[in-house]
Design a protein around this motif. Structure first.
Motif, PDB file in Angstrom:
ATOM      1  N   VAL A   1      50.733  33.068  55.199  1.00  0.00           N
ATOM      2  CA  VAL A   1      50.314  34.418  54.489  1.00  0.00           C
ATOM      3  C   VAL A   1      48.974  34.254  53.844  1.00  0.00           C
ATOM      4  O   VAL A   1      48.072  35.325  53.891  1.00  0.00           O
ATOM      5  CB  VAL A   1      51.401  34.695  53.556  1.00  0.00           C
ATOM      6  CG1 VAL A   1      50.893  36.273  53.126  1.00  0.00           C
ATOM      7  CG2 VAL A   1      52.705  34.786  54.220  1.00  0.00           C
ATOM      8  N   ILE A   2      48.224  33.258  53.227  1.00  0.00           N
ATOM      9  CA  ILE A   2      47.224  32.996  52.730  1.00  0.00           C
ATOM     10  C   ILE A   2      46.165  33.046  53.868  1.00  0.00           C
ATOM     11  O   ILE A   2      45.139  33.737  53.634  1.00  0.00           O
ATOM     12  CB  ILE A   2      47.259  31.573  51.725  1.00  0.00           C
ATOM     13  CG1 ILE A   2      47.938  31.916  50.667  1.00  0.00           C
ATOM     14  CG2 ILE A   2      45.537  31.289  51.411  1.00  0.00           C
ATOM     15  CD1 ILE A   2      48.273  30.616  49.860  1.00  0.00           C
ATOM     16  N   ASP A   3      46.473  32.379  54.764  1.00  0.00           N
ATOM     17  CA  ASP A   3      45.292  32.386  55.812  1.00  0.00           C
ATOM     18  C   ASP A   3      45.278  33.873  56.508  1.00  0.00           C
ATOM     19  O   ASP A   3      44.200  34.018  56.788  1.00  0.00           O
ATOM     20  CB  ASP A   3      45.981  31.265  56.970  1.00  0.00           C
ATOM     21  CG  ASP A   3      45.946  29.875  56.675  1.00  0.00           C
ATOM     22  OD1 ASP A   3      45.394  29.524  55.753  1.00  0.00           O
ATOM     23  OD2 ASP A   3      46.551  29.099  57.276  1.00  0.00           O
ATOM     24  N   LEU A   4      46.311  34.494  56.744  1.00  0.00           N
ATOM     25  CA  LEU A   4      46.182  35.888  57.157  1.00  0.00           C
ATOM     26  C   LEU A   4      45.451  36.750  56.429  1.00  0.00           C
ATOM     27  O   LEU A   4      44.474  37.717  56.765  1.00  0.00           O
ATOM     28  CB  LEU A   4      47.689  36.413  57.500  1.00  0.00           C
ATOM     29  CG  LEU A   4      47.361  37.942  58.068  1.00  0.00           C
ATOM     30  CD1 LEU A   4      47.154  37.787  59.359  1.00  0.00           C
ATOM     31  CD2 LEU A   4      49.146  38.370  58.159  1.00  0.00           C
ATOM     32  N   ILE A   5      45.480  36.657  54.917  1.00  0.00           N
ATOM     33  CA  ILE A   5      44.876  37.396  53.978  1.00  0.00           C
ATOM     34  C   ILE A   5      43.459  36.917  54.298  1.00  0.00           C
ATOM     35  O   ILE A   5      42.372  37.827  53.854  1.00  0.00           O
ATOM     36  CB  ILE A   5      45.207  37.167  52.544  1.00  0.00           C
ATOM     37  CG1 ILE A   5      47.030  37.859  52.276  1.00  0.00           C
ATOM     38  CG2 ILE A   5      44.559  37.865  51.595  1.00  0.00           C
ATOM     39  CD1 ILE A   5      47.407  37.399  51.160  1.00  0.00           C
ATOM     40  N   GLY A   6      42.852  35.667  54.249  1.00  0.00           N
ATOM     41  CA  GLY A   6      41.723  35.292  54.216  1.00  0.00           C
ATOM     42  C   GLY A   6      41.183  35.882  55.442  1.00  0.00           C
ATOM     43  O   GLY A   6      39.887  36.051  55.571  1.00  0.00           O
ATOM     44  N   ALA A   7      41.845  35.825  56.478  1.00  0.00           N
ATOM     45  CA  ALA A   7      41.183  36.395  57.847  1.00  0.00           C
ATOM     46  C   ALA A   7      40.838  37.954  57.610  1.00  0.00           C
ATOM     47  O   ALA A   7      39.810  38.635  58.102  1.00  0.00           O
ATOM     48  CB  ALA A   7      42.318  36.334  59.121  1.00  0.00           C
ATOM     49  N   PHE A   8      41.692  38.811  56.646  1.00  0.00           N
ATOM     50  CA  PHE A   8      41.571  40.175  56.406  1.00  0.00           C
ATOM     51  C   PHE A   8      40.218  40.210  55.524  1.00  0.00           C
ATOM     52  O   PHE A   8      39.564  41.397  55.713  1.00  0.00           O
ATOM     53  CB  PHE A   8      42.762  40.419  55.585  1.00  0.00           C
ATOM     54  CG  PHE A   8      42.579  41.924  55.291  1.00  0.00           C
ATOM     55  CD1 PHE A   8      42.838  43.464  56.168  1.00  0.00           C
ATOM     56  CD2 PHE A   8      42.376  42.188  54.116  1.00  0.00           C
ATOM     57  CE1 PHE A   8      42.807  44.308  55.780  1.00  0.00           C
ATOM     58  CE2 PHE A   8      42.274  43.568  53.500  1.00  0.00           C
ATOM     59  CZ  PHE A   8      42.508  44.908  54.315  1.00  0.00           C
ATOM     60  N   LYS A   9      39.962  39.457  54.739  1.00  0.00           N
ATOM     61  CA  LYS A   9      38.813  39.382  53.965  1.00  0.00           C
ATOM     62  C   LYS A   9      37.562  39.520  54.845  1.00  0.00           C
ATOM     63  O   LYS A   9      36.443  40.048  54.378  1.00  0.00           O
ATOM     64  CB  LYS A   9      38.798  38.282  52.796  1.00  0.00           C
ATOM     65  CG  LYS A   9      40.008  38.206  51.770  1.00  0.00           C
ATOM     66  CD  LYS A   9      39.808  37.164  50.776  1.00  0.00           C
ATOM     67  CE  LYS A   9      40.865  37.171  50.039  1.00  0.00           C
ATOM     68  NZ  LYS A   9      40.944  36.061  49.102  1.00  0.00           N
ATOM     69  N   LYS A  10      37.727  38.681  55.925  1.00  0.00           N
ATOM     70  CA  LYS A  10      36.329  38.626  56.936  1.00  0.00           C
ATOM     71  C   LYS A  10      36.531  39.582  58.165  1.00  0.00           C
ATOM     72  O   LYS A  10      35.813  39.298  58.968  1.00  0.00           O
ATOM     73  CB  LYS A  10      36.556  37.118  57.356  1.00  0.00           C
ATOM     74  CG  LYS A  10      36.501  36.060  56.371  1.00  0.00           C
ATOM     75  CD  LYS A  10      36.624  34.687  56.940  1.00  0.00           C
ATOM     76  CE  LYS A  10      36.773  33.578  55.858  1.00  0.00           C
ATOM     77  NZ  LYS A  10      36.835  32.377  56.413  1.00  0.00           N
ATOM     78  N   ARG A  11      37.164  40.630  58.034  1.00  0.00           N
ATOM     79  CA  ARG A  11      37.668  41.605  58.966  1.00  0.00           C
ATOM     80  C   ARG A  11      36.381  42.523  59.409  1.00  0.00           C
ATOM     81  O   ARG A  11      36.161  42.985  60.485  1.00  0.00           O
ATOM     82  CB  ARG A  11      38.587  42.464  58.849  1.00  0.00           C
ATOM     83  CG  ARG A  11      38.290  43.453  57.658  1.00  0.00           C
ATOM     84  CD  ARG A  11      39.681  44.164  57.298  1.00  0.00           C
ATOM     85  NE  ARG A  11      39.464  45.118  56.185  1.00  0.00           N
ATOM     86  CZ  ARG A  11      39.132  44.951  54.894  1.00  0.00           C
ATOM     87  NH1 ARG A  11      38.883  43.825  54.350  1.00  0.00           N
ATOM     88  NH2 ARG A  11      38.839  46.020  54.141  1.00  0.00           N
TER      89      ARG A  11
END
Length: 232
Positions: A126-136
């Motif tokens: 979940v953290i990795d997915l949120i991290g990807a969202f921050k870089k969207r």
């Protein structure tokens, strides 16, 4: 605790994340039993999802119940979550997504939609997915895209999107959510490419249970109260 996002000014501001956890299915291909209550290591799958979301710092969770609502609610009612019921779960997943989105508070920066039958999703996923969202960049939604052994890719879950998109969906077509939306708006989707196959594993059939055991060495089991509750 919520997630931290570094803005253009160099200062840090808090990003609030909500999640809709879908648990309204009938489990018709599993003998009419709630697949979210399958257990891995004695822990129901839906509880594993809640632990993962909490461990990743997700601020609030709305769990959407439907079929088997009483049994699923009994398993999770001790968590600090919002429980809502879809009165017409056979209308399909978009109807449950909509009910879950309505149950979340309006003051969110991002929203995640997760499935209650993914055995291996953990907090780091979940953290990795949120991290990807921050870089969207300028995209509105981020979806994991998992590479298989054959090199082919396929979308996975959970997905995460800007809270403004939640508002857009709630103001429009009840059936326009997640999969249909991203198919219609590919330019607003950012793919999170990964080899992490946990995003692709969910349980729908007895064959899925057997495949899970064969590939991971872990056996999913029904709680004792449901072990003999299957219907033909």
């Amino acid at each position: 605790m919520g997630c931290i996002l570094k803005g253009n000014s160099g200062l840090y501001s808090r990003m609030t994340v909500g999640a809709v956890l879908l648990a309204a299915g009938a489990g018709s291909r599993l003998g009419g039993r709630p697949k979210s209550l399958l257990e891995l290591g004695g822990v129901p799958l839906i509880m594993r999802q809640l632990i993962a979301l909490s461990g990743a710092g997700v601020d609030e969770v709305a769990v959407v119940l439907g079929h088997h609502a009483d049994a699923v609610e009994a398993a999770v009612r001790t968590f600090p979550i919002t429980l809502v019921r879809n009165p017409n779960p056979d209308d399909g997943q978009p109807s449950s997504v909509r009910i879950g989105l309505q149950a979340l508070s309006p003051k969110l920066d991002a929203v995640m939609v997760a499935l209650a039958d993914q055995p291996l999703i953990d907090a780091q996923d979940v953290i990795d997915l949120i991290g990807a969202f921050k870089k969207r960049g300028d995209a509105a939604m981020v979806v994991p895209r998992v590479r298989g052994e054959d090199g082919e890719t396929a979308p996975g879950n959970p997905v995460i999107f800007d809270a403004a998109l939640r508002d857009e969906w709630l103001a429009g077509d009840a059936n326009l959510a997640c999969r249909k939306w991203r198919q219609s708006h590919p330019d607003r989707v950012r793919w999170f490419d990964t080899d992490n196959r946990r995003y692709r594993i969910d349980i729908d059939t007895p064959e899925d249970i057997e495949r899970f055991a064969a590939t991971t060495g872990h056996r999913l089991a029904w709680p004792a109260s449901m072990a003999l509750a299957a219907t033909p």
